[in-house]
Design a protein around this motif. Sequence first.
Motif, mmCIF file in Angstrom:
data_model
loop_
_atom_site.group_PDB
_atom_site.id
_atom_site.type_symbol
_atom_site.label_atom_id
_atom_site.label_comp_id
_atom_site.label_asym_id
_atom_site.label_seq_id
_atom_site.Cartn_x
_atom_site.Cartn_y
_atom_site.Cartn_z
ATOM 1 N N UNK A 268 0.840 -1.199 0.000
ATOM 2 C CA UNK A 268 0.000 0.000 0.000
ATOM 3 C C UNK A 268 0.872 1.244 0.000
ATOM 4 N N UNK A 269 0.606 2.133 -0.925
ATOM 5 C CA UNK A 269 1.436 3.334 -1.022
ATOM 6 C C UNK A 269 1.274 4.204 0.224
ATOM 7 N N UNK A 275 2.280 8.379 -5.652
ATOM 8 C CA UNK A 275 1.270 7.318 -5.831
ATOM 9 C C UNK A 275 0.228 7.483 -4.722
ATOM 10 N N UNK A 276 -1.054 7.566 -5.083
ATOM 11 C CA UNK A 276 -2.080 7.835 -4.071
ATOM 12 C C UNK A 276 -2.021 6.839 -2.905
ATOM 13 N N UNK A 277 -2.187 7.385 -1.724
ATOM 14 C CA UNK A 277 -2.058 6.592 -0.517
ATOM 15 C C UNK A 277 -3.023 5.393 -0.536
ATOM 16 N N UNK A 278 -2.530 4.239 -0.154
ATOM 17 C CA UNK A 278 -3.370 3.048 -0.021
ATOM 18 C C UNK A 278 -3.378 2.154 -1.246
ATOM 19 N N UNK A 279 -3.121 2.713 -2.417
ATOM 20 C CA UNK A 279 -3.121 1.896 -3.634
ATOM 21 C C UNK A 279 -1.979 0.869 -3.547
ATOM 22 N N UNK A 280 -2.277 -0.395 -3.848
ATOM 23 C CA UNK A 280 -1.224 -1.425 -3.737
ATOM 24 C C UNK A 280 -0.407 -1.405 -5.028
ATOM 25 N N UNK A 281 0.814 -0.919 -4.908
ATOM 26 C CA UNK A 281 1.646 -0.564 -6.063
ATOM 27 C C UNK A 281 3.003 -1.257 -5.908
ATOM 28 N N UNK A 282 3.582 -1.722 -7.000
ATOM 29 C CA UNK A 282 4.915 -2.304 -6.931
ATOM 30 C C UNK A 282 5.959 -1.219 -6.709
ATOM 31 N N UNK A 283 6.718 -1.360 -5.618
ATOM 32 C CA UNK A 283 7.783 -0.415 -5.277
ATOM 33 C C UNK A 283 9.048 -1.215 -4.959
ATOM 34 N N UNK A 284 10.218 -0.623 -5.186
ATOM 35 C CA UNK A 284 11.415 -1.248 -4.638
ATOM 36 C C UNK A 284 11.427 -1.030 -3.119
ATOM 37 N N UNK A 285 11.669 -2.084 -2.379
ATOM 38 C CA UNK A 285 11.643 -2.009 -0.911
ATOM 39 C C UNK A 285 12.919 -2.636 -0.364
#
Length: 328
Positions: A268-269, A275-285
């Motif tokens: 979740x962003x 990226x809008x908060x809460x949208x489940x988005x692929x990010x490097x973590x």
Amino acid sequence: MKTPVRVTVTGPAGQIGYSTLFRIASGAMLGPDQPVELRLLERTNSTSQSALKGVMMELEDCAFPLLHGLMSTTDQKEAFRDTDYALLIGARPRGPGMERADLLEANAQIFNTQGRALDEVAKRSVKVIVVGNPCNTNAWIAMKSAPSLSPKCFSAMLRLDQNRARAQVAKKTGAPVSHIHQVAVWGNHSPTMFPDLSAATVDGRKATDILDAAWIRDEFIPTVAKRGSEIIKARGASSAASAGAAAIDHMRDWALGSAGEWVTMGVPSDGSYGIPEGLVFGFPCVCRNGDYDIVQGLGFDDEAKARIAKTLAELESERDAVKAFLKL
Ligand code: NDP
């Protein structure tokens, strides 16, 4: 030896389930000193139940020292009660004549119910990975259906896309995968995803200094994005072993840490990169201490910005379609 932890797997009779369960039970996911109790949630359909019986017989026959419990159920609450880790693999595949909206709706119902059950009975620290497609939106639905759990309990699997991306760079450069770092995949697990080499390194050198920009644009990005359908064409069935391996990688790194390595997770962003908060988005973590942080401070050129906007727009439209029939 540690106290056993509970791991719930949905869709255990399916192909990905079959390639994941034995590795969880062997210790590949949570380490060689972590016993596990497996709770398998399958539908009542007699074919799946029969296949599941066979899978459970094989699990017993492996005599895994770390497998301290094994049960199956068709009851969601029984499956998720006090669970520490949940791998939501079972999902409705696209059937003949089914439109994308029908697929979204069928899966929305599944992940809405599973999210509510997790909310009620899972451990408050549960770590959930959604593998079943459309996995980002399914994870978003489960998260929204579980308001008493932290949104950080929920994730979607983009690790297969990241593994595919690293493997393509390895093949092109001849360097082993272990010498390739900081490869990111942004967005939705769909052909709009953006596999990004702008911060990547190969043997300590910038990937963009070694690899031709045209190869990245015309071969690398489309190859990674279309890999799933190429595998279906070649194998006559969708990726299963590599998807199972990616689910294990995702959960292992989340639970045990990624040792500084960038791992792509659908999470979740928190508003990062707009990226809008809460949208489940692929990010490097980067994962440490059982938690993850989104890698910050990366810059994008215009082409990268356009690719991110495209995958974001797709995810927003999926979310809006689902909102219309779930009232989340
Ligand atoms: P399979 O069709 O082989 O297996 C799916 C299994 O899930 C079946 O046993 C099915 O039972 C079961 N199932 C369906 N709905 C539920 C439910 N509500 N609760 C419990 N079990 C259920 O599929 P795969 O294992 O090959 O794939 C699983 C999912 O993973 C698919 O959605 C696929 O698109 C996705 N996937 C995701 C990837 C990623 O990178 N995120 C990569 C590859 C695949 P039944 O037979 O009774 O329907």
